[in-house]
Write a protein that holds these residues in place. Structure first.
Motif, PDB file in Angstrom:
ATOM      1  N   PHE A 207       0.857  -0.967  -0.120  1.00  0.00           N
ATOM      2  CA  PHE A 207      -0.047   0.063   0.021  1.00  0.00           C
ATOM      3  C   PHE A 207       0.845   0.965   0.132  1.00  0.00           C
ATOM      4  CE2 PHE A 207      -2.315   3.499   2.082  1.00  0.00           C
ATOM      5  CZ  PHE A 207      -3.248   3.665   1.158  1.00  0.00           C
ATOM      6  N   GLU A 208       1.756   1.533   0.921  1.00  0.00           N
ATOM      7  CA  GLU A 208       2.679   2.432   0.888  1.00  0.00           C
ATOM      8  C   GLU A 208       3.505   2.641  -0.512  1.00  0.00           C
ATOM      9  OE1 GLU A 208       2.701   5.045   2.897  1.00  0.00           O
ATOM     10  OE2 GLU A 208       1.431   4.408   4.422  1.00  0.00           O
ATOM     11  N   PHE A 209       4.037   1.422  -0.669  1.00  0.00           N
ATOM     12  CA  PHE A 209       4.872   1.622  -1.900  1.00  0.00           C
ATOM     13  C   PHE A 209       4.115   2.045  -3.064  1.00  0.00           C
ATOM     14  CE2 PHE A 209       6.798  -0.213  -5.623  1.00  0.00           C
ATOM     15  CZ  PHE A 209       8.176  -0.077  -5.578  1.00  0.00           C
ATOM     16  N   GLY A 210       2.992   1.582  -3.419  1.00  0.00           N
ATOM     17  CA  GLY A 210       2.120   2.068  -4.435  1.00  0.00           C
ATOM     18  C   GLY A 210       1.790   3.354  -4.265  1.00  0.00           C
ATOM     19  N   LEU A 211       1.327   3.839  -3.158  1.00  0.00           N
ATOM     20  CA  LEU A 211       0.805   5.223  -2.849  1.00  0.00           C
ATOM     21  C   LEU A 211       2.107   6.299  -3.207  1.00  0.00           C
ATOM     22  CD1 LEU A 211      -1.171   7.201  -1.926  1.00  0.00           C
ATOM     23  CD2 LEU A 211      -0.531   6.599   0.480  1.00  0.00           C
ATOM     24  N   ASP A 212       3.258   5.830  -2.649  1.00  0.00           N
ATOM     25  CA  ASP A 212       4.285   6.720  -2.831  1.00  0.00           C
ATOM     26  C   ASP A 212       4.646   6.821  -4.443  1.00  0.00           C
ATOM     27  OD1 ASP A 212       4.355   7.459  -0.250  1.00  0.00           O
ATOM     28  OD2 ASP A 212       5.973   6.138   0.278  1.00  0.00           O
ATOM     29  N   ARG A 213       4.685   5.782  -5.252  1.00  0.00           N
ATOM     30  CA  ARG A 213       4.887   5.584  -6.478  1.00  0.00           C
ATOM     31  C   ARG A 213       4.075   6.643  -7.424  1.00  0.00           C
ATOM     32  NH1 ARG A 213       8.097   3.826  -3.951  1.00  0.00           N
ATOM     33  NH2 ARG A 213       8.359   6.112  -3.657  1.00  0.00           N
ATOM     34  N   ILE A 214       2.649   6.445  -6.734  1.00  0.00           N
ATOM     35  CA  ILE A 214       1.547   7.195  -7.606  1.00  0.00           C
ATOM     36  C   ILE A 214       1.827   8.689  -7.461  1.00  0.00           C
ATOM     37  CG2 ILE A 214      -0.903   7.814  -7.590  1.00  0.00           C
ATOM     38  CD1 ILE A 214      -1.572   4.949  -6.791  1.00  0.00           C
ATOM     39  N   LEU A 215       1.994   8.999  -6.132  1.00  0.00           N
ATOM     40  CA  LEU A 215       2.314  10.351  -5.691  1.00  0.00           C
ATOM     41  C   LEU A 215       3.711  10.887  -6.505  1.00  0.00           C
ATOM     42  CD1 LEU A 215       1.022  10.256  -2.023  1.00  0.00           C
ATOM     43  CD2 LEU A 215       0.084  11.264  -4.129  1.00  0.00           C
ATOM     44  N   ASP A 216       4.697  10.041  -6.354  1.00  0.00           N
ATOM     45  CA  ASP A 216       5.987  10.368  -7.333  1.00  0.00           C
ATOM     46  C   ASP A 216       5.601  10.714  -8.749  1.00  0.00           C
ATOM     47  OD1 ASP A 216       7.499  10.094  -5.124  1.00  0.00           O
ATOM     48  OD2 ASP A 216       8.312   8.038  -5.774  1.00  0.00           O
ATOM     49  N   GLY A 217       4.949  10.017  -9.178  1.00  0.00           N
ATOM     50  CA  GLY A 217       4.431  10.233 -10.706  1.00  0.00           C
ATOM     51  C   GLY A 217       3.841  11.416 -10.802  1.00  0.00           C
ATOM     52  N   LEU A 218       2.818  11.879 -10.072  1.00  0.00           N
ATOM     53  CA  LEU A 218       2.025  12.931  -9.834  1.00  0.00           C
ATOM     54  C   LEU A 218       2.941  14.418  -9.659  1.00  0.00           C
ATOM     55  CD1 LEU A 218      -1.276  12.319  -8.003  1.00  0.00           C
ATOM     56  CD2 LEU A 218      -1.001  12.819 -10.693  1.00  0.00           C
ATOM     57  N   GLN A 219       4.020  14.125  -8.873  1.00  0.00           N
ATOM     58  CA  GLN A 219       4.713  15.008  -8.611  1.00  0.00           C
ATOM     59  C   GLN A 219       5.663  15.452  -9.796  1.00  0.00           C
ATOM     60  OE1 GLN A 219       6.190  16.816  -5.163  1.00  0.00           O
ATOM     61  NE2 GLN A 219       6.312  18.019  -6.755  1.00  0.00           N
ATOM     62  N   THR A 220       6.300  14.529 -10.491  1.00  0.00           N
ATOM     63  CA  THR A 220       6.844  14.714 -11.709  1.00  0.00           C
ATOM     64  C   THR A 220       6.057  15.554 -12.687  1.00  0.00           C
ATOM     65  OG1 THR A 220       8.105  12.761 -11.277  1.00  0.00           O
ATOM     66  CG2 THR A 220       8.273  13.650 -13.596  1.00  0.00           C
ATOM     67  N   LEU A 221       4.868  15.055 -13.046  1.00  0.00           N
ATOM     68  CA  LEU A 221       3.994  15.725 -14.079  1.00  0.00           C
ATOM     69  C   LEU A 221       3.851  17.338 -13.347  1.00  0.00           C
ATOM     70  CD1 LEU A 221       2.199  15.633 -16.289  1.00  0.00           C
ATOM     71  CD2 LEU A 221       0.327  14.693 -15.071  1.00  0.00           C
ATOM     72  N   ILE A 222       3.299  17.297 -12.049  1.00  0.00           N
ATOM     73  CA  ILE A 222       3.305  18.804 -11.715  1.00  0.00           C
ATOM     74  C   ILE A 222       4.560  19.714 -11.916  1.00  0.00           C
ATOM     75  CG2 ILE A 222       2.635  19.860  -9.546  1.00  0.00           C
ATOM     76  CD1 ILE A 222       0.813  17.766  -8.634  1.00  0.00           C
ATOM     77  N   THR A 223       5.567  19.037 -11.420  1.00  0.00           N
ATOM     78  CA  THR A 223       6.931  19.813 -11.484  1.00  0.00           C
ATOM     79  C   THR A 223       7.092  20.346 -12.977  1.00  0.00           C
ATOM     80  OG1 THR A 223       7.892  18.746  -9.798  1.00  0.00           O
ATOM     81  CG2 THR A 223       9.420  19.755 -11.313  1.00  0.00           C
ATOM     82  N   SER A 224       6.796  19.183 -13.935  1.00  0.00           N
ATOM     83  CA  SER A 224       6.821  19.614 -15.362  1.00  0.00           C
ATOM     84  C   SER A 224       6.106  20.718 -15.923  1.00  0.00           C
ATOM     85  CB  SER A 224       6.892  18.185 -16.192  1.00  0.00           C
ATOM     86  OG  SER A 224       5.426  17.930 -16.254  1.00  0.00           O
ATOM     87  N   ARG A 225       4.839  20.825 -15.325  1.00  0.00           N
ATOM     88  CA  ARG A 225       4.086  21.685 -15.677  1.00  0.00           C
ATOM     89  C   ARG A 225       4.377  23.191 -15.211  1.00  0.00           C
ATOM     90  NH1 ARG A 225      -0.842  19.140 -17.176  1.00  0.00           N
ATOM     91  NH2 ARG A 225      -0.183  17.561 -18.502  1.00  0.00           N
ATOM     92  N   ARG A 226       5.050  23.108 -14.006  1.00  0.00           N
ATOM     93  CA  ARG A 226       5.266  24.258 -13.536  1.00  0.00           C
ATOM     94  C   ARG A 226       6.823  25.016 -14.042  1.00  0.00           C
ATOM     95  NH1 ARG A 226       3.786  22.893  -6.892  1.00  0.00           N
ATOM     96  NH2 ARG A 226       1.630  23.237  -7.313  1.00  0.00           N
ATOM     97  N   LYS A 227       7.438  24.214 -14.801  1.00  0.00           N
ATOM     98  CA  LYS A 227       8.756  24.815 -15.501  1.00  0.00           C
ATOM     99  C   LYS A 227       8.379  25.815 -16.344  1.00  0.00           C
ATOM    100  CE  LYS A 227      11.582  20.567 -14.752  1.00  0.00           C
ATOM    101  NZ  LYS A 227      12.417  19.814 -15.590  1.00  0.00           N
ATOM    102  N   PRO A 228       9.256  26.953 -16.442  1.00  0.00           N
ATOM    103  CA  PRO A 228       9.204  27.816 -17.468  1.00  0.00           C
ATOM    104  C   PRO A 228       9.167  27.415 -18.826  1.00  0.00           C
ATOM    105  CG  PRO A 228      11.055  28.415 -16.000  1.00  0.00           C
ATOM    106  CD  PRO A 228      10.365  27.242 -15.357  1.00  0.00           C
ATOM    107  N   ARG A 229       8.579  27.818 -19.708  1.00  0.00           N
ATOM    108  CA  ARG A 229       8.659  27.649 -21.177  1.00  0.00           C
ATOM    109  C   ARG A 229      10.088  28.358 -21.740  1.00  0.00           C
ATOM    110  NH1 ARG A 229       2.585  26.444 -23.703  1.00  0.00           N
ATOM    111  NH2 ARG A 229       2.214  24.629 -22.011  1.00  0.00           N
ATOM    112  N   ARG A 230      10.648  27.915 -22.530  1.00  0.00           N
ATOM    113  CA  ARG A 230      11.664  28.617 -23.368  1.00  0.00           C
ATOM    114  C   ARG A 230      11.188  29.066 -24.401  1.00  0.00           C
ATOM    115  NH1 ARG A 230      17.359  25.026 -22.017  1.00  0.00           N
ATOM    116  NH2 ARG A 230      17.045  24.814 -19.855  1.00  0.00           N
TER     117      ARG A 230
END
Length: 230
Positions: A207-230
């Motif tokens: 449960f914890e492993f899967g939950l953390d991996r799901i949240l890691d994936g969301l974190q990666t996606l959210i971070t990519s959206r927040r990066k300024p476009r060049r």
């Protein structure tokens, strides 16, 4: 009709004798039966008997089992935890744990929450709170809904596995280990991995492993959206 009951728009019976029961009493009696024997054991006949009333007397309060099960779900899942929308990851972590706790407490709710059905205020509040945590992350509306669906699916999968085990303390890995004790030579990689996990003490954390991996994936996606476009 079901929506009226779920959303508190149906008053107590006005005809006939003064009501001797409340919807809350009826719902709690039905939940007690389901907790002990499963959802299939719940019927208007059974619940009325548990309360010491006739089956027909319950129909003064609600039309049938469908409405009763809907009320049971609302009561079982309860209100969602209060989350800090400023910290989306911590909020969703707490949200998932809260939902898992509800399902583990009332395993029959897994069966009762499958397929199209009326939704009550508590269930919608769970969605509302989770989406509020994701509101300012930069994810699209569809992505936010998908994220909640993935989280809920992970919770349900773990809860279903737990519900299928008669002894709550028994672990799925124990069954694999018993088979590998005799047939480990046929599955050397599995046997080696199981032995390593046992030595590391990191088993049964799906449960914890899967939950953390799901949240890691969301974190990666959210971070990519927040990066300024060049």
């Amino acid at each position: 009709m079901t929506m009226e009951f779920l959303w508190g728009e149906r008053a107590q019976p006005t005809r006939g004798p003064k009501p001797s029961l409340t919807l809350l009493q009826i719902t709690d009696a039905a939940i007690a039966v389901a907790d002990a024997e499963g959802l299939a054991a719940v019927s208007m006949q059974r619940v009325s008997a548990e309360l010491g009333f006739t089956k027909m007397s319950l129909y003064r309060y609600l039309p049938g089992k469908g409405e009763l099960v809907a009320l049971m779900v609302e009561r079982a899942v309860g209100e969602p935890p209060r989350l800090d929308p400023a910290a989306w990851r911590a909020a969703l972590h707490e949200w998932a744990h809260g939902l898992l706790t509800a399902y583990l407490r009332h395993p029959w709710a897994l069966e009762a929450t499958v397929g199209p059905r009326p939704l009550g205020p508590h269930e919608l509040a769970w969605m509302e709170h989770a989406l509020t945590a994701l509101r300012d992350t930069g994810l699209t509306g569809a992505e936010q809904l998908d994220a909640i669906a993935v989280l809920a699916g992970h919770v349900r999968m773990i809860a279903q596995q737990a519900a299928a085990v008669r002894d709550p303390d028994a672990q799925f890995s124990a069954g694999i280990a018993a088979v590998l004790a005799e047939h480990g030579a046929r599955f050397p990689v599995l046997a080696q991995t199981m032995a390593a996990a046992a030595a590391e003490g990191g088993q049964d954390q799906a449960f914890e492993f899967g939950l953390d991996r799901i949240l890691d994936g969301l974190q990666t996606l959210i971070t990519s959206r927040r990066k300024p476009r060049r």
